[in-house]
Design a protein around this motif. Structure first.
Motif, PDB file in Angstrom:
ATOM      1  N   TYR A 133      44.413  46.348  90.609  1.00 42.47           N
ATOM      2  CA  TYR A 133      43.224  45.629  91.060  1.00 42.47           C
ATOM      3  C   TYR A 133      42.087  45.953  90.103  1.00 42.47           C
ATOM      4  CZ  TYR A 133      39.077  44.232  93.614  1.00 42.47           C
ATOM      5  OH  TYR A 133      37.875  43.654  93.952  1.00 42.47           O
ATOM      6  N   GLU A 135      40.310  38.609  95.947  1.00 39.54           N
ATOM      7  CA  GLU A 135      41.437  39.153  95.187  1.00 39.54           C
ATOM      8  C   GLU A 135      41.848  40.532  95.709  1.00 39.54           C
ATOM      9  OE1 GLU A 135      43.422  37.636  92.672  1.00 39.54           O
ATOM     10  OE2 GLU A 135      42.404  35.970  93.657  1.00 39.54           O
ATOM     11  N   LEU A 136      40.889  41.330  96.159  1.00 36.82           N
ATOM     12  CA  LEU A 136      41.239  42.609  96.781  1.00 36.82           C
ATOM     13  C   LEU A 136      42.009  42.355  98.069  1.00 36.82           C
ATOM     14  CD1 LEU A 136      41.232  45.671  97.046  1.00 36.82           C
ATOM     15  CD2 LEU A 136      38.963  45.494  98.115  1.00 36.82           C
ATOM     16  N   PHE A 180      45.581  41.869  90.214  1.00 37.63           N
ATOM     17  CA  PHE A 180      44.611  41.003  90.876  1.00 37.63           C
ATOM     18  C   PHE A 180      43.247  41.343  90.280  1.00 37.63           C
ATOM     19  CE2 PHE A 180      48.157  41.364  93.714  1.00 37.63           C
ATOM     20  CZ  PHE A 180      48.266  40.124  94.326  1.00 37.63           C
ATOM     21  N   ARG A 196      37.963  44.791  88.939  1.00 39.86           N
ATOM     22  CA  ARG A 196      36.782  44.082  89.416  1.00 39.86           C
ATOM     23  C   ARG A 196      35.583  44.428  88.552  1.00 39.86           C
ATOM     24  NH1 ARG A 196      32.272  45.159  91.843  1.00 39.86           N
ATOM     25  NH2 ARG A 196      32.816  47.328  92.214  1.00 39.86           N
ATOM     26  N   ALA A 226      45.457  41.418  97.120  1.00 41.35           N
ATOM     27  CA  ALA A 226      46.234  42.581  96.670  1.00 41.35           C
ATOM     28  C   ALA A 226      46.682  43.419  97.859  1.00 41.35           C
ATOM     29  CB  ALA A 226      45.409  43.425  95.702  1.00 41.35           C
TER      30      ALA A 226
END
Length: 185
Positions: free
Chosen positions: A5, A45-46, A33, A7, A49
């Motif tokens: 993940y 997206e988190l 992600f 970000r 995931a």
């Protein structure tokens, strides 16, 4: 399976996002992600995931602050992962898996989450102090109202039959800004 993940908070941090994806891939993540969104905004997206990980998988992040800004949010995510029988690995901690099922792992995660929260709060405090000082000195003008500057374009595109979503995308502004422009004109 390792699930990554990544970000960043803004689109201007493209290089940072690319570096995270590179590091996650190098760490062996089979699926990554990634998103550009503030840590306090909804993170689709988190969520994807967290929904994707299965028992035995490990969620991997480059740094804890990419996952959570507060101790409470970090523990909310960790509890979700534990409920699914998955682990968490933070690459900036030497790549070791933080086993939150052990007392030591819980202590380490809590300490690092506390540091991340402290760092964020200190940065915001310095930012507020800097803005206050700049206002007193007459140097702070605030953020340029880009959405208001595009209000005429929004109304024109709406008159051409474009949807609010299409207008927002075309002008690079939020849907709420488009609605405000349409209501104001």
């Amino acid at each position: 399976m390792l699930i990554g993940y990544a970000r960043t908070s803004t689109t201007e941090q493209e290089a940072g996002l690319e570096a995270q994806i590179r590091d996650l891939t190098a760490a062996g993540c089979e699926r990554v992600f990634a998103e550009r969104v503030s840590s306090v905004a909804p993170r689709t997206e988190l969520d994807a995931a967290l929904a994707f990980v299965r028992e035995g998988d490990t969620l991997v992040v480059t740094k804890l602050d990419r996952l959570a800004r507060t101790v409470a949010k970090a523990w909310e995510i960790v509890e979700h992962l534990e409920d699914k029988g998955t682990g968490l690995r933070i690459l900036s901690l030497g790549g070791d898996t933080v086993d939150t099922r052990s007392a030591t792992g819980k202590l380490i995660l809590t300490i690092f989450a506390g540091f991340a929260q402290f760092e964020r709060e200190m940065m915001l405090e310095r930012q507020r102090e800097g803005i206050a000082k700049a206002k007193v000195e007459g140097r702070y003008k605030g953020r340029k109202p880009t959405a208001r500057a595009k209000a005429d374009d929004a109304r024109r595109l709406h008159a051409e039959g474009k949807t609010v979503t299409e207008i927002a995308k075309a002008l690079g502004i939020g849907r709420a800004s488009v609605y405000r422009a349409l209501e104001g004109g």
